[in-house]
Design an enzyme around this catalytic site. Sequence first.
Site, PDB file in Angstrom:
ATOM      1  N   LYS A 126       0.861  -1.192   0.000  1.00  0.00           N
ATOM      2  CA  LYS A 126       0.000   0.000   0.000  1.00  0.00           C
ATOM      3  C   LYS A 126       0.889   1.231   0.000  1.00  0.00           C
ATOM      4  O   LYS A 126       2.040   1.159   0.436  1.00  0.00           O
ATOM      5  CB  LYS A 126      -0.886   0.002   1.255  1.00  0.00           C
ATOM      6  CG  LYS A 126      -2.117   0.877   1.156  1.00  0.00           C
ATOM      7  CD  LYS A 126      -3.251   0.203   0.407  1.00  0.00           C
ATOM      8  CE  LYS A 126      -4.376   1.189   0.148  1.00  0.00           C
ATOM      9  NZ  LYS A 126      -5.571   0.536  -0.408  1.00  0.00           N
ATOM     10  N   ASP A 166      -7.008   4.494  -4.562  1.00  0.00           N
ATOM     11  CA  ASP A 166      -7.677   4.381  -3.251  1.00  0.00           C
ATOM     12  C   ASP A 166      -8.263   5.778  -3.024  1.00  0.00           C
ATOM     13  O   ASP A 166      -8.466   6.523  -4.005  1.00  0.00           O
ATOM     14  CB  ASP A 166      -6.673   3.976  -2.154  1.00  0.00           C
ATOM     15  CG  ASP A 166      -7.352   3.607  -0.834  1.00  0.00           C
ATOM     16  OD1 ASP A 166      -7.843   2.473  -0.710  1.00  0.00           O
ATOM     17  OD2 ASP A 166      -7.420   4.463   0.074  1.00  0.00           O
ATOM     18  N   ASN A 241     -15.816   6.560  -5.221  1.00  0.00           N
ATOM     19  CA  ASN A 241     -15.844   5.435  -6.159  1.00  0.00           C
ATOM     20  C   ASN A 241     -16.590   4.227  -5.592  1.00  0.00           C
ATOM     21  O   ASN A 241     -17.496   3.680  -6.237  1.00  0.00           O
ATOM     22  CB  ASN A 241     -14.400   5.048  -6.519  1.00  0.00           C
ATOM     23  CG  ASN A 241     -14.344   3.764  -7.312  1.00  0.00           C
ATOM     24  OD1 ASN A 241     -14.301   2.676  -6.744  1.00  0.00           O
ATOM     25  ND2 ASN A 241     -14.398   3.860  -8.621  1.00  0.00           N
TER      26      ASN A 241
HETATM   27  P1  NDP Z   1     -12.883   8.124  -2.853  1.00  0.00           P
HETATM   28  O1  NDP Z   1     -11.798   9.101  -2.651  1.00  0.00           O
HETATM   29  O2  NDP Z   1     -13.425   7.916  -4.219  1.00  0.00           O
HETATM   30  O3  NDP Z   1     -14.125   8.451  -1.886  1.00  0.00           O
HETATM   31  C1  NDP Z   1     -13.971   8.493  -0.507  1.00  0.00           C
HETATM   32  C2  NDP Z   1     -15.293   8.929   0.117  1.00  0.00           C
HETATM   33  O4  NDP Z   1     -15.181   8.817   1.529  1.00  0.00           O
HETATM   34  C3  NDP Z   1     -15.651  10.371  -0.185  1.00  0.00           C
HETATM   35  O5  NDP Z   1     -17.039  10.520  -0.201  1.00  0.00           O
HETATM   36  C4  NDP Z   1     -15.031  11.117   0.994  1.00  0.00           C
HETATM   37  O6  NDP Z   1     -15.675  12.349   1.287  1.00  0.00           O
HETATM   38  C5  NDP Z   1     -15.268  10.128   2.120  1.00  0.00           C
HETATM   39  N1  NDP Z   1     -14.211  10.262   3.136  1.00  0.00           N
HETATM   40  C6  NDP Z   1     -12.879  10.072   2.961  1.00  0.00           C
HETATM   41  N2  NDP Z   1     -12.199  10.316   4.091  1.00  0.00           N
HETATM   42  C7  NDP Z   1     -13.117  10.673   4.992  1.00  0.00           C
HETATM   43  C8  NDP Z   1     -13.047  11.047   6.341  1.00  0.00           C
HETATM   44  N3  NDP Z   1     -11.871  11.104   7.000  1.00  0.00           N
HETATM   45  N4  NDP Z   1     -14.219  11.329   6.975  1.00  0.00           N
HETATM   46  C9  NDP Z   1     -15.405  11.254   6.322  1.00  0.00           C
HETATM   47  N5  NDP Z   1     -15.531  10.914   5.026  1.00  0.00           N
HETATM   48  C10 NDP Z   1     -14.412  10.631   4.379  1.00  0.00           C
HETATM   49  O7  NDP Z   1     -12.308   6.726  -2.255  1.00  0.00           O
HETATM   50  P2  NDP Z   1     -12.802   5.252  -2.541  1.00  0.00           P
HETATM   51  O8  NDP Z   1     -14.263   5.233  -2.729  1.00  0.00           O
HETATM   52  O9  NDP Z   1     -11.922   4.672  -3.564  1.00  0.00           O
HETATM   53  O10 NDP Z   1     -12.434   4.536  -1.153  1.00  0.00           O
HETATM   54  C11 NDP Z   1     -13.352   4.470  -0.053  1.00  0.00           C
HETATM   55  C12 NDP Z   1     -12.925   3.368   0.897  1.00  0.00           C
HETATM   56  O11 NDP Z   1     -12.901   2.111   0.184  1.00  0.00           O
HETATM   57  C13 NDP Z   1     -11.522   3.506   1.506  1.00  0.00           C
HETATM   58  O12 NDP Z   1     -11.537   2.953   2.811  1.00  0.00           O
HETATM   59  C14 NDP Z   1     -10.666   2.623   0.614  1.00  0.00           C
HETATM   60  O13 NDP Z   1      -9.495   2.179   1.267  1.00  0.00           O
HETATM   61  C15 NDP Z   1     -11.638   1.472   0.361  1.00  0.00           C
HETATM   62  N6  NDP Z   1     -11.345   0.668  -0.810  1.00  0.00           N
HETATM   63  C16 NDP Z   1     -11.276   1.238  -2.058  1.00  0.00           C
HETATM   64  C17 NDP Z   1     -11.033   0.433  -3.157  1.00  0.00           C
HETATM   65  C18 NDP Z   1     -11.082   0.984  -4.542  1.00  0.00           C
HETATM   66  O14 NDP Z   1     -11.086   0.162  -5.488  1.00  0.00           O
HETATM   67  N7  NDP Z   1     -11.152   2.282  -4.755  1.00  0.00           N
HETATM   68  C19 NDP Z   1     -10.736  -1.015  -3.017  1.00  0.00           C
HETATM   69  C20 NDP Z   1     -10.931  -1.518  -1.667  1.00  0.00           C
HETATM   70  C21 NDP Z   1     -11.189  -0.682  -0.622  1.00  0.00           C
HETATM   71  P3  NDP Z   1     -14.950  13.735   0.832  1.00  0.00           P
HETATM   72  O15 NDP Z   1     -15.075  13.780  -0.663  1.00  0.00           O
HETATM   73  O16 NDP Z   1     -15.737  14.784   1.542  1.00  0.00           O
HETATM   74  O17 NDP Z   1     -13.530  13.631   1.313  1.00  0.00           O
END
Ligand code: NDP
Length: 445
Positions: A126, A166, A241
């Site tokens: 990671k 991520d 995402n």
């Molecule tokens: P994105 O950046 O696309 O979206 C993240 C979302 O979570 C946004 O809506 C963001 O809000 C919110 N968010 C992020 N940090 C915080 C925080 N500290 N407090 C509150 N809301 C928060 O990321 P992904 O959708 O890709 O990833 C989301 C989760 O899924 C993570 O835990 C990641 O590790 C996990 N994951 C992702 C994979 C992937 O293929 N992308 C694969 C496996 C797991 P805002 O826009 O306001 O920051």
Amino acid sequence: MDSRLEGIRDTVLARNPGEKEFHQAVIEVFESLGPVHDRHPEFLEGAVLERLCEPERQIIFRVPWTDDAGRVHVNRGFRVEFNSALGPYKGGLRFHPSVYLGIVKFLGFEQIFKNALTGMPIGGGKGGSDFDPRGRSDAEIMRFCQSFMTELYRHIGEYTDVPAGDIGVGGREIGYLFGQYKRITNRYESGVLTGKGISWGGSLVRPEATGYGTVIFAQEMLKTRGQSFDGQRVVVSGSGNVAIHAIAKAQSLGATVVACSDSAGYVVDEAGIDVELLRHIKEVERGRLTEYAARRGGATHVTGGSVWDVNGTVALPCATQNELDGDAAAKLVSNGLIAVAEGANMPSTREAVSVFHEAGILFGPGKAANAGGVATSALEMQQNASRDSWSFEHTEQRLTEIMVGIHDRCAATADEYGAPGNYVVGANIGGFVKVADAMLAQGLI
Ligand code: NDP
């Protein structure tokens, strides 16, 4: 926790001070592993756990870049190459101001077991940076990505380490990172990164895979109780995402997703989230959820607060680590919850997981439920290696088979180790045994 593992845990915690998320991830895995060591004393003799908790390599580097006004900024870049027993290191890059070594190590540690559960030949790693992409122009994002890759390129490669996206790293960032890798190395090495655009080596279904996979996993859990997504009232956290594609898939199976969130608050939309509107605001306009509520009649925006105050029968946490605590879990349970599948990594605190287990809620931990993303990344690597590209239907079919397989392996492993229905035990033991066997077979390295 098994007393034989307590000393190892104490050493790991002492050797990695201040890394509380890494500690949490390690403790959660150790709590499942007592019975494995009864059957496999060779794992203790070979110090498998001690070796597994020490990353094979940790890289920390300076990332200097200039903003549009010509000001110089300096961020910190990380890549933790945790374990390569099953294949090249594989795991995403996170760009978020909260990133530090402890977050990267927790994610890398989880990734080892997740990748093992997929059955694909990928190890765990990671990376990321404390860079905050929010409010930055495309040109600033590009310059940051180019600077980040100017150091990272020497550590990665198709057979060495294959990063992906991520939080804060999506298709746009992967494009800039790939372009800089190609420029520095003078190689069109498609397999060095996953999450690429379709016309230049990406895989169909990769953008959808994590969210879709999480819902497929949840559907398999529901089936064990004679239920399905049809008619469920679903609450999702996040609107990135993973969340967007989880919402789309759940609704395609007949559920109504009534709420989702971002870091500023959440929206409630009793008619069911309009995914196309949400996608447009978040992915095209890169806007906020307040705009969703402003444009969608009947939806309301709540600033601050917790999306878990909204009642639902299924909860899909898809934002970030430790976003769902014991109090939120208790509230969800008293509001009629029946199932939780984690789209995010470690979104539920240990207290929340205990609440779910004690209440008999179906609970799918992230390392199993969100493994569809990395599994489809491995499918992207397969397509790159054979210079082929598969149809959406074929790739989605592979994803579905992989997720059903992960569900069934977790369930069977939990049964085998005397914890029926406990997917945490099933995922931790299932992933661990596979990696431990490979580590012992490869000798002391
Ligand atoms: P994105 O950046 O696309 O979206 C993240 C979302 O979570 C946004 O809506 C963001 O809000 C919110 N968010 C992020 N940090 C915080 C925080 N500290 N407090 C509150 N809301 C928060 O990321 P992904 O959708 O890709 O990833 C989301 C989760 O899924 C993570 O835990 C990641 O590790 C996990 N994951 C992702 C994979 C992937 O293929 N992308 C694969 C496996 C797991 P805002 O826009 O306001 O920051």
